[in-house]
Write an enzyme that holds these catalytic residues in place. Sequence first.
Site, mmCIF file in Angstrom:
data_model
loop_
_atom_site.group_PDB
_atom_site.id
_atom_site.type_symbol
_atom_site.label_atom_id
_atom_site.label_comp_id
_atom_site.label_asym_id
_atom_site.label_seq_id
_atom_site.Cartn_x
_atom_site.Cartn_y
_atom_site.Cartn_z
ATOM 1 N N CYS A 106 -3.209 18.654 14.102
ATOM 2 C CA CYS A 106 -4.136 19.436 13.277
ATOM 3 C C CYS A 106 -4.371 20.730 14.056
ATOM 4 O O CYS A 106 -5.368 20.870 14.756
ATOM 5 C CB CYS A 106 -5.444 18.682 13.080
ATOM 6 N N ALA A 107 -3.448 21.647 13.946
ATOM 7 C CA ALA A 107 -3.286 22.658 14.987
ATOM 8 C C ALA A 107 -4.035 23.975 14.777
ATOM 9 O O ALA A 107 -4.355 24.658 15.754
ATOM 10 C CB ALA A 107 -1.805 22.954 15.164
ATOM 11 N N GLY A 110 -4.986 27.276 16.353
ATOM 12 C CA GLY A 110 -3.946 27.290 17.363
ATOM 13 C C GLY A 110 -4.367 27.536 18.797
ATOM 14 O O GLY A 110 -3.520 27.774 19.656
ATOM 15 N N LYS A 112 -5.532 25.340 20.911
ATOM 16 C CA LYS A 112 -5.021 24.267 21.771
ATOM 17 C C LYS A 112 -3.497 24.293 21.786
ATOM 18 O O LYS A 112 -2.883 23.911 22.775
ATOM 19 C CB LYS A 112 -5.569 22.911 21.316
ATOM 20 N N ASP A 130 -0.469 21.878 10.142
ATOM 21 C CA ASP A 130 -1.787 22.038 9.536
ATOM 22 C C ASP A 130 -1.626 22.048 8.024
ATOM 23 O O ASP A 130 -0.639 22.526 7.485
ATOM 24 C CB ASP A 130 -2.519 23.295 10.006
ATOM 25 N N ARG A 135 -4.968 29.010 7.373
ATOM 26 C CA ARG A 135 -5.247 28.770 8.802
ATOM 27 C C ARG A 135 -3.953 28.697 9.614
ATOM 28 O O ARG A 135 -3.905 29.146 10.754
ATOM 29 C CB ARG A 135 -6.069 27.483 8.971
ATOM 30 N N ASP A 177 -6.667 16.853 17.099
ATOM 31 C CA ASP A 177 -7.993 17.485 17.085
ATOM 32 C C ASP A 177 -8.381 17.676 15.617
ATOM 33 O O ASP A 177 -8.373 18.781 15.101
ATOM 34 C CB ASP A 177 -7.868 18.832 17.827
ATOM 35 N N CYS A 241 -15.388 18.074 17.972
ATOM 36 C CA CYS A 241 -16.554 18.844 18.401
ATOM 37 C C CYS A 241 -17.767 18.280 17.661
ATOM 38 O O CYS A 241 -18.576 18.998 17.104
ATOM 39 C CB CYS A 241 -16.365 20.345 18.180
HETATM 40 N N1 SAM Z 1 -6.874 22.314 17.127
HETATM 41 C C1 SAM Z 1 -7.343 23.542 16.501
HETATM 42 C C2 SAM Z 1 -7.584 24.575 17.586
HETATM 43 O O1 SAM Z 1 -7.874 24.219 18.720
HETATM 44 O O2 SAM Z 1 -7.475 25.782 17.299
HETATM 45 C C3 SAM Z 1 -8.569 23.294 15.650
HETATM 46 C C4 SAM Z 1 -8.327 22.243 14.592
HETATM 47 S S1 SAM Z 1 -9.640 22.044 13.408
HETATM 48 C C5 SAM Z 1 -10.840 21.152 14.294
HETATM 49 C C6 SAM Z 1 -8.985 20.846 12.319
HETATM 50 C C7 SAM Z 1 -7.780 21.307 11.501
HETATM 51 O O3 SAM Z 1 -7.215 20.172 10.869
HETATM 52 C C8 SAM Z 1 -8.076 22.284 10.380
HETATM 53 O O4 SAM Z 1 -7.348 23.463 10.575
HETATM 54 C C9 SAM Z 1 -7.619 21.548 9.113
HETATM 55 O O5 SAM Z 1 -6.997 22.418 8.178
HETATM 56 C C10 SAM Z 1 -6.615 20.586 9.672
HETATM 57 N N2 SAM Z 1 -6.343 19.368 8.875
HETATM 58 C C11 SAM Z 1 -7.215 18.603 8.178
HETATM 59 N N3 SAM Z 1 -6.579 17.546 7.627
HETATM 60 C C12 SAM Z 1 -5.283 17.621 8.023
HETATM 61 C C13 SAM Z 1 -4.124 16.823 7.786
HETATM 62 N N4 SAM Z 1 -4.169 15.711 7.043
HETATM 63 N N5 SAM Z 1 -2.954 17.203 8.340
HETATM 64 C C14 SAM Z 1 -2.889 18.329 9.114
HETATM 65 N N6 SAM Z 1 -3.949 19.126 9.343
HETATM 66 C C15 SAM Z 1 -5.127 18.781 8.805
#
Ligand code: SAM
Length: 315
Positions: A106-107, A110, A112, A130, A135, A177, A241
């Site tokens: 869930c990048a 980006g 991380k 993602d 995003r 994440d 978080c």
């Molecule tokens: N790891 C990111 C960073 O450090 O910049 C932050 C990630 S954020 C907490 C959670 C992300 O998960 C969101 O961008 C969301 O769109 C994505 N997301 C939610 N459900 C998902 C899925 N089933 N598959 C992939 N990404 C997903």
Amino acid sequence: PARIRDAVVLPRWIRVNTLVASVEKVIEMFTKLGYRVDSETEPSQLSGKVFRQDKHIPELVMLPSNVDLHDNPLLLDGSIIIQDKASCFPAYILNPPKDSTVIDACAAPGNKTSHLSAIMGNTGKIFAFDMDKRRLGTLKKMTGRARCTNIEPIHGSFLDIDVNDERYRNVEYILLDPSCSGSGIVGRMDHLLDQDKESVEDEADQAASETRIAALADFQKKAILHAMKFPHVKKVVYSTCSKHRQENEDVVQHVLTAQEDFSLADGVFPQWTRRGLPLFSGAEKVIRTEPKEDSCIGFFVALFERQTELINENH
Ligand code: SAM
């Protein structure tokens, strides 16, 4: 009047992007820009042109909460990335070696992913998934600016990825994440107008609704169990978080009982003393942060490690 819950002033954290610059170089540049070391002042009280290197993660630097970086040359050329301290823990703890194959499940946006890329020295491969196209666009822009060349962004749900797809055959490390309630995110409210503060409060209340948290926890559990199904995965790092046990310790406990191959890794970040809530045996193996005391957002990290030996298919 709006009641400001958890109004903590956090310092501004920047991560040195070691793909572009060394910590020494960045410190030298800040010094040239008139900054000086301040190791004494309370983090929330820092002000003016001062900085401090972090004592846990060497490529992290603390700056005053209200520092203005918008035209900072180091930010513009990708030498530094604005990233909260706690948000640096997952990649640091996963620590994928050079030339490894990694999934960031869930990048976006980006932060991380580019941290993983820096740890790997731009070698190996990171598949960055993602579900949100916009995003993912931000991820491409940010990781491009950070000069990462080992990332393949993929639009789609991580849950729909076929774990037996040839492309992911060599995946040994997964950073997960996922979306969470965000209840650990605090501070920075000092810049908002009163009416905005009130709407942030409303959102926080909504975020805390039990049904929403239960739905998030359900997704979080599914995503971890899915990550564990990749045939060669050795380590899965999970983070939120959120400060809610339902998204943290309870998720971990569920995953530990729902499968037999993975357990919590020992010896994770031993110098970090704030550990999981004592809700199950082994909770001291996971990590929590507390905004007021740790000067970062409220965060949770667990590292799962495969127990069973993988059978080498070449023999
Ligand atoms: N790891 C990111 C960073 O450090 O910049 C932050 C990630 S954020 C907490 C959670 C992300 O998960 C969101 O961008 C969301 O769109 C994505 N997301 C939610 N459900 C998902 C899925 N089933 N598959 C992939 N990404 C997903």
